[in-house]
Design an enzyme around this catalytic site. Structure first.
Site, PDB file in Angstrom:
ATOM      1  N   GLY A 278     -29.616   1.990  21.877  1.00 28.96           N
ATOM      2  CA  GLY A 278     -30.530   1.631  22.963  1.00 28.96           C
ATOM      3  C   GLY A 278     -31.691   0.735  22.569  1.00 28.96           C
TER       4      GLY A 278
ATOM      5  N   ALA B 235     -30.065   3.834  15.124  1.00 32.54           N
ATOM      6  CA  ALA B 235     -30.363   3.893  13.687  1.00 32.54           C
ATOM      7  C   ALA B 235     -31.456   2.897  13.282  1.00 32.54           C
ATOM      8  CB  ALA B 235     -29.092   3.619  12.888  1.00 32.54           C
TER       9      ALA B 235
ATOM     10  N   THR C 153     -31.285  -0.390  12.875  1.00 28.32           N
ATOM     11  CA  THR C 153     -30.860  -1.395  11.904  1.00 28.32           C
ATOM     12  C   THR C 153     -31.698  -2.654  12.153  1.00 28.32           C
ATOM     13  OG1 THR C 153     -29.231  -2.466  13.332  1.00 28.32           O
ATOM     14  CG2 THR C 153     -28.490  -0.510  12.097  1.00 28.32           C
TER      15      THR C 153
ATOM     16  N   ASP D 181     -28.161   8.023  13.056  1.00 31.94           N
ATOM     17  CA  ASP D 181     -26.969   7.208  12.828  1.00 31.94           C
ATOM     18  C   ASP D 181     -25.781   7.818  13.582  1.00 31.94           C
ATOM     19  OD1 ASP D 181     -24.672   6.038  11.606  1.00 31.94           O
ATOM     20  OD2 ASP D 181     -25.857   5.610   9.814  1.00 31.94           O
TER      21      ASP D 181
ATOM     22  N   THR E 295     -19.759   1.653  11.137  1.00 33.66           N
ATOM     23  CA  THR E 295     -20.424   1.963  12.413  1.00 33.66           C
ATOM     24  C   THR E 295     -19.460   1.895  13.591  1.00 33.66           C
ATOM     25  OG1 THR E 295     -22.641   1.339  11.704  1.00 33.66           O
ATOM     26  CG2 THR E 295     -22.155   1.118  14.052  1.00 33.66           C
TER      27      THR E 295
ATOM     28  N   THR F  94     -15.721  -5.235  24.251  1.00 31.79           N
ATOM     29  CA  THR F  94     -15.957  -6.672  24.387  1.00 31.79           C
ATOM     30  C   THR F  94     -14.670  -7.417  24.701  1.00 31.79           C
ATOM     31  OG1 THR F  94     -16.469  -8.628  23.057  1.00 31.79           O
ATOM     32  CG2 THR F  94     -15.823  -6.700  21.844  1.00 31.79           C
ATOM     33  N   ASP F  95     -14.810  -8.580  25.345  1.00 35.79           N
ATOM     34  CA  ASP F  95     -13.620  -9.415  25.606  1.00 35.79           C
ATOM     35  C   ASP F  95     -13.010  -9.934  24.305  1.00 35.79           C
ATOM     36  OD1 ASP F  95     -15.594 -11.307  24.928  1.00 35.79           O
ATOM     37  OD2 ASP F  95     -15.295 -12.552  26.715  1.00 35.79           O
ATOM     38  N   GLU F  96     -13.782  -9.862  23.204  1.00 34.59           N
ATOM     39  CA  GLU F  96     -13.284 -10.428  21.950  1.00 34.59           C
ATOM     40  C   GLU F  96     -12.076  -9.658  21.411  1.00 34.59           C
ATOM     41  OE1 GLU F  96     -16.208 -11.819  19.151  1.00 34.59           O
ATOM     42  OE2 GLU F  96     -17.756 -11.876  20.695  1.00 34.59           O
TER      43      GLU F  96
ATOM     44  N   SER G  59     -14.265  -8.090  15.935  1.00 30.51           N
ATOM     45  CA  SER G  59     -13.446  -7.702  17.090  1.00 30.51           C
ATOM     46  C   SER G  59     -12.348  -6.721  16.684  1.00 30.51           C
ATOM     47  CB  SER G  59     -12.873  -8.930  17.793  1.00 30.51           C
ATOM     48  OG  SER G  59     -12.165  -9.759  16.905  1.00 30.51           O
TER      49      SER G  59
ATOM     50  N   LYS H 109     -13.918  -3.339  16.868  1.00 31.07           N
ATOM     51  CA  LYS H 109     -14.118  -2.929  18.264  1.00 31.07           C
ATOM     52  C   LYS H 109     -12.779  -2.510  18.883  1.00 31.07           C
ATOM     53  CE  LYS H 109     -17.363  -3.038  20.480  1.00 31.07           C
ATOM     54  NZ  LYS H 109     -18.452  -2.027  20.701  1.00 31.07           N
TER      55      LYS H 109
ATOM     56  N   TYR I 233     -21.654 -25.121  15.760  1.00 33.77           N
ATOM     57  CA  TYR I 233     -20.430 -24.994  14.964  1.00 33.77           C
ATOM     58  C   TYR I 233     -19.373 -26.016  15.398  1.00 33.77           C
ATOM     59  CZ  TYR I 233     -21.654 -20.527  12.741  1.00 33.77           C
ATOM     60  OH  TYR I 233     -22.224 -19.544  11.979  1.00 33.77           O
TER      61      TYR I 233
ATOM     62  N   GLY J 298     -12.067 -19.027  11.328  1.00 30.17           N
ATOM     63  CA  GLY J 298     -11.284 -18.309  12.348  1.00 30.17           C
ATOM     64  C   GLY J 298     -11.920 -18.306  13.729  1.00 30.17           C
TER      65      GLY J 298
END
Ligand code: NAD
Length: 327
Positions: free
Chosen positions: A10, A36, A38, A61, A100, A125-127, A160, A163, A216, A284
């Site tokens: 959050g 956590a 980070t 964590d 994680t 995610t869409d990834e 990804s 995920k 990129y 990639g």
């Protein structure tokens, strides 16, 4: 709907917007935020709600089973966002992503099952769907290929991949143990409180400082963009009305090349395109993502409300005020 929510992560970009959204729209709700802290978790993101009696912050964590069990006992619904999220970091060092994103999700699922929460929302995610063939965003005549909830998972980056592993684990808990799980998959978000390592805040920050904007490769990678508040309403719609075991895609049909996004930012800030500097492409690098949000629109009654131009203007204004105001 009254309810006790556990939001993981959050203090991050979407998590902090989601906590604010719940407190603003669900007056009787209580929110426990497990984070956590980070490098990506910023306490400033929720500084103005930390004295709200309905909100509780727990510094911990998601891989720590004891801490997780303790917070899990006090909630009805889990909204799991905590993750390592930056693709570039996952290329340099993937171990924190496996820890994680995979182990952390497993720890939460196991605890949710043990304690018996009402629902577990895995924010993905869409990834995880991989990369689509390139299609000109301005070509409205040719039918567009987009990810649907039935598109097979084909992740291509360490981020990804972790995920996708977490999504599979969530479904396994649903199928094997009967845990009430819903998975949401959203396209790229823009809005306030995003870490400046990500494309839009990075470019705003550098442009304001008259520094070069590293793009990129050819910059023609296509992303589908959504206002962060629209992902928040989607997550809550999935939590409240989603089908157990279901997947819901969130997108705003707002495909843009990265180069177009960068040029739009320069236009907003009145800066020259000569600041753009093409640099070696990401290894990639996925060429195109695009989400078909039809299922969420039809079954959840959800839709994205803020168009890209409005979302970008709000985002640029928010960062500009903070950076130029010295906040
Ligand atoms: P973020 O990187 O801004 O925030 C992540 C948060 O998780 C931070 O507050 C961090 O401190 C916390 N965290 C990290 N590891 C943790 C751990 N082990 N235990 C507890 N907390 C930990 O991320 P974000 O962009 O807000 O993304 C949130 C979620 O939404 C992620 O799961 C991401 O995969 C998903 N998502 C993001 C986008 C996007 O455009 N940003 C799009 C689709 C899905």
């Amino acid at each position: 709907m009254p309810g006790r929510y556990l939001v993981t992560g959050g203090l991050g970009f979407i998590g902090s917007n989601l906590v604010r959204h719940i407190l603003a729209t669900h007056p009787e709700a209580r929110v426990v935020n497990l984070d956590a802290m980070t490098y990506a978790g910023n306490p400033e993101n929720l500084a103005d709600v930390e004295n709200d009696a309905r909100y509780e912050f727990v510094h911990g964590d998601v891989c720590d089973a004891e801490v997780v069990r303790d917070v899990m006992k006090r909630v009805d619904v889990v909204l799991h966002l905590a993750a390592e999220t930056h693709v570039d970091r996952s290329i340099v060092s993937d171990a924190p992503f496996v820890r994680t994103n995979v182990l952390g999700t497993q720890t939460l699922l196991s605890s949710a099952l043990h304690v018996g929460v009402d629902r577990f929302v895995q924010v993905s995610t869409d990834e995880v769907y991989g990369s689509l063939p390139w299609q000109d965003p301005d070509d409205q005549a040719t039918p567009r290929h987009r990810f649907t909830e039935d598109t097979p998972l084909a992740p291509r980056s360490p981020y990804s991949a972790t995920k996708a592993a977490a999504d599979h684990l969530a479904f396994a808990y649903h199928e094997t143990h009967g845990l009430d799980v819903v998975v949401t998959r959203c396209c790229n978000n823009l809005g306030p409180r995003q870490h400046p390592e990500k494309l839009i805040p990075l470019m705003i920050q550098r442009a304001l400082a008259d520094e070069s904007l590293p793009v990129y490769g050819d910059g023609l990678q296509i992303r589908d963009w959504i206002w962060v508040g629209d992902q928040c309403t989607g997550i809550m719609a999935a939590a409240e009305r989603g089908e157990a075991g279901g997947v819901y895609n969130f997108g705003a049909r707002a495909e843009r090349t990265n180069l177009t996004v960068v040029k739009d930012i320069l236009t907003h800030l009145g800066k020259p395109e000569s600041l753009i500097e093409h640099v070696a492409d990401r290894a990639g690098h996925d060429r195109r993502y695009a989400i078909d949000p039809s299922r969420s629109e039809t079954e959840l009654g959800w839709s994205a409300e803020v168009d890209f131009a409005d979302a970008l203007e709000r985002t640029v204004t928010w960062y500009r005020e903070r950076l130029e105001g010295g906040a």
